[in-house]
Design a protein around this motif. Structure first.
Motif, PDB file in Angstrom:
ATOM      1  N   ILE A  67      40.408  37.231  37.491  1.00  0.00           N
ATOM      2  CA  ILE A  67      39.514  37.633  38.575  1.00  0.00           C
ATOM      3  C   ILE A  67      39.016  39.048  38.308  1.00  0.00           C
ATOM      4  CG2 ILE A  67      40.609  36.134  40.286  1.00  0.00           C
ATOM      5  CD1 ILE A  67      41.932  38.685  41.435  1.00  0.00           C
ATOM      6  N   SER A  68      37.929  39.400  38.955  1.00  0.00           N
ATOM      7  CA  SER A  68      37.431  40.772  38.894  1.00  0.00           C
ATOM      8  C   SER A  68      38.003  41.521  40.071  1.00  0.00           C
ATOM      9  CB  SER A  68      35.907  40.799  38.944  1.00  0.00           C
ATOM     10  OG  SER A  68      35.377  40.238  37.771  1.00  0.00           O
ATOM     11  N   GLY A  69      38.763  42.556  39.780  1.00  0.00           N
ATOM     12  CA  GLY A  69      39.375  43.365  40.831  1.00  0.00           C
ATOM     13  C   GLY A  69      38.446  44.487  41.243  1.00  0.00           C
ATOM     14  N   GLU A  70      39.045  45.517  41.779  1.00  0.00           N
ATOM     15  CA  GLU A  70      38.263  46.676  42.197  1.00  0.00           C
ATOM     16  C   GLU A  70      37.551  47.282  40.991  1.00  0.00           C
ATOM     17  OE1 GLU A  70      40.235  49.551  44.618  1.00  0.00           O
ATOM     18  OE2 GLU A  70      41.455  48.014  45.563  1.00  0.00           O
ATOM     19  N   ASN A  71      36.345  47.771  41.225  1.00  0.00           N
ATOM     20  CA  ASN A  71      35.527  48.395  40.178  1.00  0.00           C
ATOM     21  C   ASN A  71      35.227  47.435  39.026  1.00  0.00           C
ATOM     22  OD1 ASN A  71      35.637  50.822  41.655  1.00  0.00           O
ATOM     23  ND2 ASN A  71      37.551  51.366  40.674  1.00  0.00           N
ATOM     24  N   GLY A  72      35.355  46.129  39.247  1.00  0.00           N
ATOM     25  CA  GLY A  72      35.032  45.149  38.224  1.00  0.00           C
ATOM     26  C   GLY A  72      36.082  44.978  37.142  1.00  0.00           C
ATOM     27  N   ALA A  73      37.240  45.649  37.281  1.00  0.00           N
ATOM     28  CA  ALA A  73      38.307  45.521  36.289  1.00  0.00           C
ATOM     29  C   ALA A  73      38.886  44.111  36.328  1.00  0.00           C
ATOM     30  CB  ALA A  73      39.401  46.547  36.567  1.00  0.00           C
ATOM     31  N   LEU A  74      39.216  43.583  35.170  1.00  0.00           N
ATOM     32  CA  LEU A  74      39.795  42.244  35.095  1.00  0.00           C
ATOM     33  C   LEU A  74      41.254  42.271  35.514  1.00  0.00           C
ATOM     34  CD1 LEU A  74      38.390  40.988  31.686  1.00  0.00           C
ATOM     35  CD2 LEU A  74      37.531  40.492  33.971  1.00  0.00           C
ATOM     36  N   GLU A  75      41.652  41.237  36.255  1.00  0.00           N
ATOM     37  CA  GLU A  75      43.042  41.088  36.668  1.00  0.00           C
ATOM     38  C   GLU A  75      43.481  39.662  36.376  1.00  0.00           C
ATOM     39  OE1 GLU A  75      43.960  42.258  40.679  1.00  0.00           O
ATOM     40  OE2 GLU A  75      42.482  43.868  40.625  1.00  0.00           O
ATOM     41  N   LEU A  76      44.747  39.520  35.999  1.00  0.00           N
ATOM     42  CA  LEU A  76      45.341  38.201  35.802  1.00  0.00           C
ATOM     43  C   LEU A  76      46.246  37.933  36.990  1.00  0.00           C
ATOM     44  CD1 LEU A  76      46.295  38.540  32.045  1.00  0.00           C
ATOM     45  CD2 LEU A  76      44.364  37.289  33.007  1.00  0.00           C
ATOM     46  N   VAL A  77      46.007  36.802  37.662  1.00  0.00           N
ATOM     47  CA  VAL A  77      46.796  36.471  38.846  1.00  0.00           C
ATOM     48  C   VAL A  77      47.375  35.068  38.700  1.00  0.00           C
ATOM     49  CG1 VAL A  77      45.478  37.985  40.388  1.00  0.00           C
ATOM     50  CG2 VAL A  77      44.776  35.616  40.112  1.00  0.00           C
ATOM     51  N   THR A  78      48.505  34.863  39.333  1.00  0.00           N
ATOM     52  CA  THR A  78      49.150  33.563  39.350  1.00  0.00           C
ATOM     53  C   THR A  78      48.281  32.574  40.129  1.00  0.00           C
ATOM     54  OG1 THR A  78      51.293  34.657  39.317  1.00  0.00           O
ATOM     55  CG2 THR A  78      51.270  32.359  39.994  1.00  0.00           C
ATOM     56  N   ILE A  79      48.228  31.347  39.668  1.00  0.00           N
ATOM     57  CA  ILE A  79      47.476  30.296  40.363  1.00  0.00           C
ATOM     58  C   ILE A  79      48.387  29.751  41.459  1.00  0.00           C
ATOM     59  CG2 ILE A  79      46.301  28.088  40.153  1.00  0.00           C
ATOM     60  CD1 ILE A  79      45.900  28.802  37.150  1.00  0.00           C
ATOM     61  N   ASP A  80      48.058  30.053  42.711  1.00  0.00           N
ATOM     62  CA  ASP A  80      48.897  29.655  43.838  1.00  0.00           C
ATOM     63  C   ASP A  80      48.618  28.247  44.340  1.00  0.00           C
ATOM     64  OD1 ASP A  80      50.273  32.102  43.896  1.00  0.00           O
ATOM     65  OD2 ASP A  80      48.721  33.019  45.146  1.00  0.00           O
ATOM     66  N   ASP A  81      47.407  27.771  44.166  1.00  0.00           N
ATOM     67  CA  ASP A  81      47.033  26.445  44.640  1.00  0.00           C
ATOM     68  C   ASP A  81      47.595  25.390  43.686  1.00  0.00           C
ATOM     69  OD1 ASP A  81      44.892  24.078  44.380  1.00  0.00           O
ATOM     70  OD2 ASP A  81      44.881  24.840  46.449  1.00  0.00           O
ATOM     71  N   ASP A  82      48.461  24.530  44.187  1.00  0.00           N
ATOM     72  CA  ASP A  82      49.126  23.520  43.343  1.00  0.00           C
ATOM     73  C   ASP A  82      48.138  22.581  42.660  1.00  0.00           C
ATOM     74  OD1 ASP A  82      51.621  24.548  43.946  1.00  0.00           O
ATOM     75  OD2 ASP A  82      52.011  23.096  45.542  1.00  0.00           O
ATOM     76  N   TRP A  85      46.356  24.485  39.860  1.00  0.00           N
ATOM     77  CA  TRP A  85      47.259  24.697  38.726  1.00  0.00           C
ATOM     78  C   TRP A  85      47.433  23.398  37.935  1.00  0.00           C
ATOM     79  CZ3 TRP A  85      51.561  22.796  36.510  1.00  0.00           C
ATOM     80  CH2 TRP A  85      52.122  23.563  35.487  1.00  0.00           C
ATOM     81  N   GLU A  86      47.641  22.304  38.637  1.00  0.00           N
ATOM     82  CA  GLU A  86      47.830  21.008  37.975  1.00  0.00           C
ATOM     83  C   GLU A  86      46.594  20.622  37.168  1.00  0.00           C
ATOM     84  OE1 GLU A  86      49.953  17.818  36.719  1.00  0.00           O
ATOM     85  OE2 GLU A  86      50.756  19.340  38.068  1.00  0.00           O
ATOM     86  N   ASN A  87      45.408  20.794  37.756  1.00  0.00           N
ATOM     87  CA  ASN A  87      44.166  20.450  37.067  1.00  0.00           C
ATOM     88  C   ASN A  87      43.955  21.312  35.819  1.00  0.00           C
ATOM     89  OD1 ASN A  87      43.366  18.398  38.818  1.00  0.00           O
ATOM     90  ND2 ASN A  87      42.339  19.825  40.184  1.00  0.00           N
ATOM     91  N   VAL A  88      44.181  22.610  35.936  1.00  0.00           N
ATOM     92  CA  VAL A  88      43.990  23.513  34.797  1.00  0.00           C
ATOM     93  C   VAL A  88      45.038  23.232  33.721  1.00  0.00           C
ATOM     94  CG1 VAL A  88      43.999  25.929  34.045  1.00  0.00           C
ATOM     95  CG2 VAL A  88      42.860  25.289  36.166  1.00  0.00           C
TER      96      VAL A  88
END
Length: 99
Positions: A67-82, A85-88
């Motif tokens: 995702i794009s965080g503050e100031n457009g910096a890239l962030e890696l986040v856990t996929i919370d939606d089951d 996550w299953e589809n990906v």
């Protein structure tokens, strides 16, 4: 639910371009670990990165949403939606181990 199909995958390298081939991630307890970037791709309007614990080729790959965080910096986040996550996860398996 958006279409998660191998024919809709666009390979990317935004995280690798921004951080190099290894990224440091901090867990909930504040421990920092290094991860190699296996691959990155866009599908169904979202971006994902597949990482593997550095130095452990037998470790299971982990999939994070980009995702794009503050100031457009890239962030890696856990996929919370089951479902997401299953589809990906299934899509990555299909891309990695085609029948």
């Amino acid at each position: 639910m958006p279409e998660f199909s191998a024919s809709h995958v666009v390979w990317t390298s935004r995280v690798k371009d921004a951080f190099g081939t290894v990224v440091e991630l901090e867990d909930e307890e504040g421990r920092v670990s290094d991860y190699s970037i296996e691959s990155e791709f866009d599908v169904a309007g979202s971006s994902y990165a597949v990482l593997r614990a550095e130095g452990d080729r037998n470790a299971e790959p982990e999939i994070f949403k980009i995702i794009s965080g503050e100031n457009g910096a890239l962030e890696l986040v856990t996929i919370d939606d089951d479902d997401e996550w299953e589809n990906v996860s299934e899509l990555y398996d299909e891309l990695t181990f085609p029948e």
